[in-house]
Design a protein around this motif. Sequence first.
Motif, mmCIF file in Angstrom:
data_model
loop_
_atom_site.group_PDB
_atom_site.id
_atom_site.type_symbol
_atom_site.label_atom_id
_atom_site.label_comp_id
_atom_site.label_asym_id
_atom_site.label_seq_id
_atom_site.Cartn_x
_atom_site.Cartn_y
_atom_site.Cartn_z
ATOM 1 N N GLU A 138 2.697 -5.066 -4.436
ATOM 2 C CA GLU A 138 1.956 -6.898 -4.653
ATOM 3 C C GLU A 138 0.507 -7.009 -3.806
ATOM 4 O O GLU A 138 0.142 -8.362 -3.685
ATOM 5 N N GLN A 139 0.033 -6.040 -3.386
ATOM 6 C CA GLN A 139 -0.773 -5.532 -2.258
ATOM 7 C C GLN A 139 -1.901 -5.378 -2.868
ATOM 8 O O GLN A 139 -3.381 -5.917 -2.995
ATOM 9 N N HIS A 140 -1.876 -4.465 -3.808
ATOM 10 C CA HIS A 140 -3.527 -3.733 -4.401
ATOM 11 C C HIS A 140 -2.954 -3.611 -5.917
ATOM 12 O O HIS A 140 -1.256 -2.911 -6.211
ATOM 13 N N GLU A 141 -3.741 -3.676 -7.167
ATOM 14 C CA GLU A 141 -3.444 -3.417 -8.274
ATOM 15 C C GLU A 141 -3.238 -2.657 -8.024
ATOM 16 O O GLU A 141 -3.065 -1.962 -10.029
ATOM 17 N N ASN A 142 -3.432 -1.910 -8.309
ATOM 18 C CA ASN A 142 -4.142 0.371 -8.516
ATOM 19 C C ASN A 142 -2.564 1.110 -7.903
ATOM 20 O O ASN A 142 -2.350 1.871 -8.294
ATOM 21 N N GLN A 143 -2.106 0.092 -7.007
ATOM 22 C CA GLN A 143 -0.891 1.318 -6.394
ATOM 23 C C GLN A 143 0.783 1.028 -6.817
ATOM 24 O O GLN A 143 0.860 -0.637 -7.434
ATOM 25 N N LEU A 144 1.488 1.752 -6.487
ATOM 26 C CA LEU A 144 2.542 1.254 -7.151
ATOM 27 C C LEU A 144 3.180 3.198 -6.422
ATOM 28 O O LEU A 144 3.113 4.153 -6.240
ATOM 29 N N LEU A 145 4.863 2.181 -6.464
ATOM 30 C CA LEU A 145 5.832 2.721 -5.230
ATOM 31 C C LEU A 145 6.755 3.994 -6.591
ATOM 32 O O LEU A 145 6.626 2.903 -7.494
ATOM 33 N N THR A 146 7.253 4.851 -6.459
ATOM 34 C CA THR A 146 8.169 5.739 -7.523
ATOM 35 C C THR A 146 9.408 5.964 -5.845
ATOM 36 O O THR A 146 9.515 5.969 -4.750
#
Length: 361
Positions: free
Chosen positions: A86-94
């Motif tokens: 929700e902070q960085h448009e290019n990041q995601l968790l797995t």
Amino acid sequence: MGQHSHSRRPPHTPLTTMLEFRTAGFNPYNVKYSPFFDHRIAVGGGANFGLVGNGRLYVLNLTANGIACEKFFETQDCLFDIAWSEQHENQLLTAGGDGSIKLFDIGVGQFPVAGWQEHGREVFSVHWNLVNKSTFLSSSWDGTVKIWSPERKESITTLPIHSCVYSAQFSPHHPDIVTAVSRDSHLRVFDLRTKPSAQNHMTLAVPIHAPPKVRMPGMLNPNSGPTECLTHDWNKYRDSVIATAGVDTIIRTFDLRVPSGPVNLLAGHDYAVRRISWSPHLSDVLLSASYDMTCRVWTDGSNVDKGGNGAGMGAEMGRMDQHTEFAMGVDWCLFGAEGWCATCAWDERVLVWDVREFMRR
């Protein structure tokens, strides 16, 4: 198609069109729309149905020519869940089958930019805090939920559940409220503002299998005992309403203000319900994905009885049966018209479709 674009549907895609992407060799476990872009979707899964082998994270784009893979990342183990930052448009968790949590950045190489390894068993869910966007959580088969900051190497807090935790979430309405559902058929509510005590921040434990708090004519009355709860979701508009679902095929809605039992029982699936998601546009509508290979749209009836809570008024409004294996993931597009969603299944397919095209007329 820029940030927070509000196009009414994927570009140049007429109604009745279903977009498809094949995750060849990998069986998806979940699909998530980006909270920043209406054309970007992430999918996580694993080889051999997640039983053994590598995992893969896909970043997909909806284009005028269908769904295109923007990038993918290989992982050493199956990915059971994913969550966009929700902070960085290019990041995601797995959430990894090897107990790991990893943070990937679309613009940075092929390897994660951060990782955490505290869980003792498979991580089955990850969820980013929608209010306090500097924290996220994970839940695991090791019986715990952990609260994290992407800036720290160790977890901030561990919430013991003492039962395999299939799904955990932050409330979309309050940054310090966490919920979890587990193998022992309970919905637990934690308030991180409370002092740690014997309850470890837990403020409520609702038996999911309890009888409905209001009996309505013709309302389902299951006689089964506790069964594993696999999924839950907060209603986006009503800050005390949560839906749960799992092995006994029944979707239940709860109002935490009156937690003695479910408000509604939504029955119709033939096998376990793997994932549910409340609409970001309509307060009474939710989607489900089931091992019966269907994805269904429901109303909980709350818009029928304006003077009450719609107890006993819930109903199935339609279903999509194009998947040919267990349906595992569902997510709504946050932008534009209220119907577009994405689903994924073990048939190695991601489908993007308009729920309204499958509603009973």
